[in-house]
Motif scaffolding. Structure first.
Motif, PDB file in Angstrom:
ATOM      1  N   THR A   3      57.152 -52.085 -19.324  1.00  0.00           N
ATOM      2  CA  THR A   3      56.728 -51.210 -18.965  1.00  0.00           C
ATOM      3  C   THR A   3      54.972 -52.192 -19.525  1.00  0.00           C
ATOM      4  OG1 THR A   3      57.048 -50.104 -21.577  1.00  0.00           O
ATOM      5  CG2 THR A   3      58.381 -49.141 -19.057  1.00  0.00           C
ATOM      6  N   SER A   4      54.241 -50.761 -18.944  1.00  0.00           N
ATOM      7  CA  SER A   4      52.527 -51.674 -19.608  1.00  0.00           C
ATOM      8  C   SER A   4      52.480 -50.258 -20.409  1.00  0.00           C
ATOM      9  CB  SER A   4      51.835 -52.260 -18.551  1.00  0.00           C
ATOM     10  OG  SER A   4      51.966 -51.068 -17.599  1.00  0.00           O
ATOM     11  N   THR A   5      51.657 -50.160 -20.706  1.00  0.00           N
ATOM     12  CA  THR A   5      50.841 -49.067 -21.748  1.00  0.00           C
ATOM     13  C   THR A   5      48.892 -49.424 -21.006  1.00  0.00           C
ATOM     14  OG1 THR A   5      50.691 -50.274 -23.781  1.00  0.00           O
ATOM     15  CG2 THR A   5      52.303 -49.335 -22.914  1.00  0.00           C
ATOM     16  N   THR A   6      48.279 -47.805 -21.360  1.00  0.00           N
ATOM     17  CA  THR A   6      46.997 -48.001 -21.290  1.00  0.00           C
ATOM     18  C   THR A   6      46.348 -47.680 -22.783  1.00  0.00           C
ATOM     19  OG1 THR A   6      46.986 -46.023 -19.895  1.00  0.00           O
ATOM     20  CG2 THR A   6      46.559 -47.948 -18.903  1.00  0.00           C
ATOM     21  N   HIS A   7      45.572 -48.051 -22.717  1.00  0.00           N
ATOM     22  CA  HIS A   7      44.723 -47.807 -24.133  1.00  0.00           C
ATOM     23  C   HIS A   7      42.731 -47.278 -24.505  1.00  0.00           C
ATOM     24  CE1 HIS A   7      48.682 -49.360 -26.541  1.00  0.00           C
ATOM     25  NE2 HIS A   7      48.228 -50.253 -25.693  1.00  0.00           N
ATOM     26  N   ASP A   8      42.558 -46.344 -25.173  1.00  0.00           N
ATOM     27  CA  ASP A   8      41.047 -46.618 -25.230  1.00  0.00           C
ATOM     28  C   ASP A   8      40.892 -46.395 -26.119  1.00  0.00           C
ATOM     29  OD1 ASP A   8      40.910 -45.607 -21.875  1.00  0.00           O
ATOM     30  OD2 ASP A   8      41.350 -43.993 -22.298  1.00  0.00           O
ATOM     31  N   PHE A   9      39.285 -46.689 -26.974  1.00  0.00           N
ATOM     32  CA  PHE A   9      38.743 -47.034 -28.036  1.00  0.00           C
ATOM     33  C   PHE A   9      38.108 -46.524 -28.480  1.00  0.00           C
ATOM     34  CE2 PHE A   9      41.448 -50.444 -27.235  1.00  0.00           C
ATOM     35  CZ  PHE A   9      42.374 -50.470 -28.486  1.00  0.00           C
ATOM     36  N   ALA A  23      41.809 -51.059 -22.608  1.00  0.00           N
ATOM     37  CA  ALA A  23      43.191 -52.507 -21.815  1.00  0.00           C
ATOM     38  C   ALA A  23      43.815 -51.931 -20.993  1.00  0.00           C
ATOM     39  CB  ALA A  23      43.145 -53.026 -23.520  1.00  0.00           C
ATOM     40  N   HIS A  24      44.685 -52.338 -20.611  1.00  0.00           N
ATOM     41  CA  HIS A  24      45.933 -52.178 -19.571  1.00  0.00           C
ATOM     42  C   HIS A  24      46.276 -53.477 -20.236  1.00  0.00           C
ATOM     43  CE1 HIS A  24      48.001 -50.598 -15.732  1.00  0.00           C
ATOM     44  NE2 HIS A  24      48.807 -50.820 -16.789  1.00  0.00           N
ATOM     45  N   LEU A  25      47.321 -52.753 -20.949  1.00  0.00           N
ATOM     46  CA  LEU A  25      48.060 -53.896 -21.431  1.00  0.00           C
ATOM     47  C   LEU A  25      49.576 -54.189 -21.191  1.00  0.00           C
ATOM     48  CD1 LEU A  25      47.833 -53.419 -25.243  1.00  0.00           C
ATOM     49  CD2 LEU A  25      46.542 -55.220 -23.349  1.00  0.00           C
ATOM     50  N   ASN A  26      50.381 -55.875 -20.740  1.00  0.00           N
ATOM     51  CA  ASN A  26      50.707 -56.465 -20.384  1.00  0.00           C
ATOM     52  C   ASN A  26      52.221 -55.442 -21.270  1.00  0.00           C
ATOM     53  OD1 ASN A  26      50.439 -56.775 -18.453  1.00  0.00           O
ATOM     54  ND2 ASN A  26      49.827 -59.199 -19.542  1.00  0.00           N
ATOM     55  N   SER A  27      53.623 -55.380 -21.443  1.00  0.00           N
ATOM     56  CA  SER A  27      54.987 -55.363 -22.121  1.00  0.00           C
ATOM     57  C   SER A  27      54.902 -56.071 -23.471  1.00  0.00           C
ATOM     58  CB  SER A  27      55.942 -54.995 -21.223  1.00  0.00           C
ATOM     59  OG  SER A  27      56.100 -56.230 -20.868  1.00  0.00           O
ATOM     60  N   LEU A 145      53.039 -38.198 -18.843  1.00  0.00           N
ATOM     61  CA  LEU A 145      53.914 -39.741 -18.230  1.00  0.00           C
ATOM     62  C   LEU A 145      53.602 -40.271 -17.394  1.00  0.00           C
ATOM     63  CD1 LEU A 145      58.116 -38.700 -18.603  1.00  0.00           C
ATOM     64  CD2 LEU A 145      56.748 -39.620 -20.173  1.00  0.00           C
ATOM     65  N   LEU A 146      52.206 -39.898 -17.428  1.00  0.00           N
ATOM     66  CA  LEU A 146      51.868 -40.487 -15.892  1.00  0.00           C
ATOM     67  C   LEU A 146      51.557 -41.841 -16.445  1.00  0.00           C
ATOM     68  CD1 LEU A 146      49.695 -39.714 -13.278  1.00  0.00           C
ATOM     69  CD2 LEU A 146      47.405 -39.284 -15.055  1.00  0.00           C
ATOM     70  N   GLY A 147      50.267 -42.045 -17.258  1.00  0.00           N
ATOM     71  CA  GLY A 147      50.144 -43.806 -17.891  1.00  0.00           C
ATOM     72  C   GLY A 147      50.403 -44.777 -16.681  1.00  0.00           C
ATOM     73  N   ASP A 148      51.590 -45.550 -17.176  1.00  0.00           N
ATOM     74  CA  ASP A 148      51.359 -46.137 -16.266  1.00  0.00           C
ATOM     75  C   ASP A 148      51.516 -46.294 -15.130  1.00  0.00           C
ATOM     76  OD1 ASP A 148      54.167 -45.996 -17.391  1.00  0.00           O
ATOM     77  OD2 ASP A 148      54.563 -48.322 -17.508  1.00  0.00           O
ATOM     78  N   THR A 149      52.678 -44.976 -14.572  1.00  0.00           N
ATOM     79  CA  THR A 149      53.101 -44.432 -13.057  1.00  0.00           C
ATOM     80  C   THR A 149      51.756 -44.784 -12.672  1.00  0.00           C
ATOM     81  OG1 THR A 149      52.938 -42.151 -13.367  1.00  0.00           O
ATOM     82  CG2 THR A 149      54.594 -44.232 -13.977  1.00  0.00           C
ATOM     83  N   HIS A 150      50.051 -44.692 -12.428  1.00  0.00           N
ATOM     84  CA  HIS A 150      49.083 -44.175 -12.259  1.00  0.00           C
ATOM     85  C   HIS A 150      49.398 -45.037 -10.929  1.00  0.00           C
ATOM     86  CE1 HIS A 150      46.623 -47.812 -14.154  1.00  0.00           C
ATOM     87  NE2 HIS A 150      46.074 -46.476 -12.880  1.00  0.00           N
ATOM     88  N   ARG A 151      49.738 -46.024 -10.947  1.00  0.00           N
ATOM     89  CA  ARG A 151      49.011 -46.879  -9.567  1.00  0.00           C
ATOM     90  C   ARG A 151      50.388 -46.761  -8.519  1.00  0.00           C
ATOM     91  NH1 ARG A 151      46.553 -52.979 -11.931  1.00  0.00           N
ATOM     92  NH2 ARG A 151      44.710 -51.611 -13.045  1.00  0.00           N
TER      93      ARG A 151
END
Length: 271
Positions: A3-9, A23-27, A145-151
């Protein structure tokens, strides 16, 4: 499952917080986040975030957006982001999937009676989802659970939900997913039809005898999926997708023979 994850700072918390990038990070591309969580000053936090974003960009560990560029997500606020990291009152706070500020300096904080709802600056004025009659609003509540399913399109989303419901739970599974799985018998089997014209996932649940009272509770749990993997809109805008749940009768497996075998957990079809 990879899975990948999205991050805001952010510097600060609330509607006036300063966005420092995303950042939209790879697993497994999370090296440096532990160090960021331990920052003890605004300057140190800003420096660590900047270094982290540039390192992820150089290492091709994911897609990076620096401050001053266009907001990267189709959701208008950080409520739809997997992890939000903010330096405030001398420590780094982390909110996971739009729920609450549940981590402080990397340590879990149990929920308390006086917690305030999450408020973030608007990254964009409208919801960027298209193709599903999305309403222009920043008032939405985005599912954890939206996160990495948004696409994902509807078919991909159905596959992801099947995997989440029937596969073995992975380390660090979101609380919302654990709570949903706890309401479902591990012996159930699912046939899901993805109806793109209606933007709807139709669940047929196998494993109950006719009239089983637990079946109603399962149908109710599945009806919560749009709020977990999509959004709710208080102004009445359309959801990301709808769900219909049916409990198969005792003879229904004849049209889904693969589900007559208790070892087969799920099947996905499309209209």
């Amino acid at each position: 499952m990879s899975t990948s994850t999205t991050h805001d700072f952010y510097l600060g918390r609330g509607p006036d917080a300063e966005w420092l990038g995303s950042a939209h990070l790879n697993s497994c591309a999370c090296n440096g986040l532990d160090e960021i969580e331990q920052a003890r000053s605004e300057g140190g936090f800003t420096t660590l975030v900047d270094f982290f974003l540039h390192a992820a960009e150089i290492d091709k560990a994911g897609e990076v957006t620096h401050p001053g560029r266009e907001w990267p997500w189709p959701w208008p606020t950080s409520h739809g982001t997997d992890y939000v990291h903010a330096f405030d009152t001398g420590v780094v706070w982390t909110a996971i999937r739009g729920d609450r500020w549940s981590m402080r300096a990397g340590e879990y904080i149990p929920p308390g009676p006086e917690e305030n709802p999450l408020v973030f600056p608007h990254g964009r004025d409208t919801c960027g989802y298209t193709g599903i009659d999305a309403a222009d609003t920043t008032a939405r509540r985005y599912g954890p659970l939206l996160g990495d399913t948004h696409r994902h399109d509807l078919y991909q989303l159905g596959l992801r939900i099947l995997a989440d419901l029937t596969g073995p739970p992975g380390p660090g599974a979101p609380d919302a997913l654990d709570e949903l799985r706890a309401q479902l018998s591990p012996h159930l089997r699912y046939a899901i039809a993805a109806d793109e014209s209606a933007v709807e996932l139709e669940f047929e649940v196998f494993g109950y005898r006719d009239g089983d009272p637990a079946a109603e509770a399962t149908a109710h749990a599945l009806a919560m999926l749009p709020a977990l993997y999509g959004w709710t809109d208080p102004s009445g805008g359309p959801p990301r997708f709808d769900v219909r749940a049916h409990i198969a009768d005792d003879n229904r497996h004849t049209t889904h023979p693969v589900l007559a075998d208790a070892r087969a957990r799920a099947v996905l079809t499309a209209y």
